[in-house]
Design a protein around this motif. Structure first.
Motif, PDB file in Angstrom:
ATOM      1  N   GLU A  10      40.153 -10.686  -7.098  1.00 22.61           N
ATOM      2  CA  GLU A  10      41.062 -11.183  -6.073  1.00 22.61           C
ATOM      3  C   GLU A  10      42.497 -11.330  -6.588  1.00 22.61           C
ATOM      4  O   GLU A  10      43.447 -10.908  -5.936  1.00 22.61           O
ATOM      5  CB  GLU A  10      40.555 -12.525  -5.548  1.00 22.61           C
ATOM      6  N   LYS A  11      42.654 -11.921  -7.786  1.00 21.19           N
ATOM      7  CA  LYS A  11      43.993 -12.213  -8.278  1.00 21.19           C
ATOM      8  C   LYS A  11      44.441 -11.343  -9.444  1.00 21.19           C
ATOM      9  O   LYS A  11      45.570 -11.443  -9.889  1.00 21.19           O
ATOM     10  CB  LYS A  11      44.069 -13.684  -8.692  1.00 21.19           C
ATOM     11  N   PHE A  12      43.572 -10.507  -9.961  1.00 19.27           N
ATOM     12  CA  PHE A  12      43.930  -9.683 -11.114  1.00 19.27           C
ATOM     13  C   PHE A  12      43.011  -8.467 -11.197  1.00 19.27           C
ATOM     14  O   PHE A  12      42.004  -8.388 -10.502  1.00 19.27           O
ATOM     15  CB  PHE A  12      43.843 -10.501 -12.417  1.00 19.27           C
ATOM     16  N   ILE A  37      45.881   2.402 -13.246  1.00 22.75           N
ATOM     17  CA  ILE A  37      46.714   1.247 -13.562  1.00 22.75           C
ATOM     18  C   ILE A  37      48.167   1.413 -13.126  1.00 22.75           C
ATOM     19  O   ILE A  37      48.789   0.450 -12.686  1.00 22.75           O
ATOM     20  CB  ILE A  37      46.628   0.921 -15.074  1.00 22.75           C
ATOM     21  N   GLU A  38      48.711   2.616 -13.229  1.00 17.40           N
ATOM     22  CA  GLU A  38      50.138   2.790 -12.960  1.00 17.40           C
ATOM     23  C   GLU A  38      50.543   2.334 -11.557  1.00 17.40           C
ATOM     24  O   GLU A  38      51.619   1.808 -11.380  1.00 17.40           O
ATOM     25  CB  GLU A  38      50.572   4.233 -13.210  1.00 17.40           C
ATOM     26  N   GLY A  39      49.696   2.500 -10.571  1.00 17.91           N
ATOM     27  CA  GLY A  39      50.039   2.089  -9.215  1.00 17.91           C
ATOM     28  C   GLY A  39      49.672   0.653  -8.880  1.00 17.91           C
ATOM     29  O   GLY A  39      49.973   0.167  -7.799  1.00 17.91           O
ATOM     30  N   ALA A  40      49.053  -0.029  -9.820  1.00 21.00           N
ATOM     31  CA  ALA A  40      48.569  -1.390  -9.565  1.00 21.00           C
ATOM     32  C   ALA A  40      49.718  -2.393  -9.546  1.00 21.00           C
ATOM     33  O   ALA A  40      50.721  -2.212 -10.229  1.00 21.00           O
ATOM     34  CB  ALA A  40      47.556  -1.782 -10.626  1.00 21.00           C
ATOM     35  N   ASP A  41      49.535  -3.436  -8.770  1.00 22.28           N
ATOM     36  CA  ASP A  41      50.565  -4.466  -8.676  1.00 22.28           C
ATOM     37  C   ASP A  41      49.925  -5.853  -8.802  1.00 22.28           C
ATOM     38  O   ASP A  41      50.130  -6.720  -7.963  1.00 22.28           O
ATOM     39  CB  ASP A  41      51.318  -4.324  -7.353  1.00 22.28           C
TER      40      ASP A  41
END
Length: 101
Positions: A10-12, A37-41
């Motif tokens: 949920e948070k990470f 990972i590159e598109g993760a926020d």
């Protein structure tokens, strides 16, 4: 043998890394980073409890993840390192860069 998985919590993002992260697994992990990972926020937690070996190539890939996160004002925590892996982070002063648990 090397294996990496990602779980969207949920948070990470929880990233599990297993086996040997070295020059021989570099291409596989780099592709994983670019794809997952590159598109993760989100903040990232990297669980390395099953990481048996890490060399300078692997450390460089962890720094790549750190730079991706930093550009987005996100954090990277590394959890459950084995003693030999933690020692490598300490002698390279990367314990000052990553949240280590």
């Amino acid at each position: 043998m090397f294996e990496s998985k990602i779980y969207d919590k949920e948070k990470f993002l929880l990233i599990e890394v297993k086996g040997d992260l070295d020059i021989y697994s570099e291409d596989e992990f780099r592709s994983f980073i670019e794809k997952e990972i590159e598109g993760a926020d989100k903040d990232m937690v990297i669980d390395i409890k099953d990481l048996d070996y890490l060399d300078s190539t692997g450390l460089g890939l962890f720094m790549k993840i750190y730079k991706i996160a930093k550009e987005k004002d996100k954090t990277v925590s590394i959890i459950n390192p084995k003693e030999n892996i933690l020692k490598l982070f300490k002698i390279t002063d990367l314990t000052d860069v990553f949240n280590m648990e």
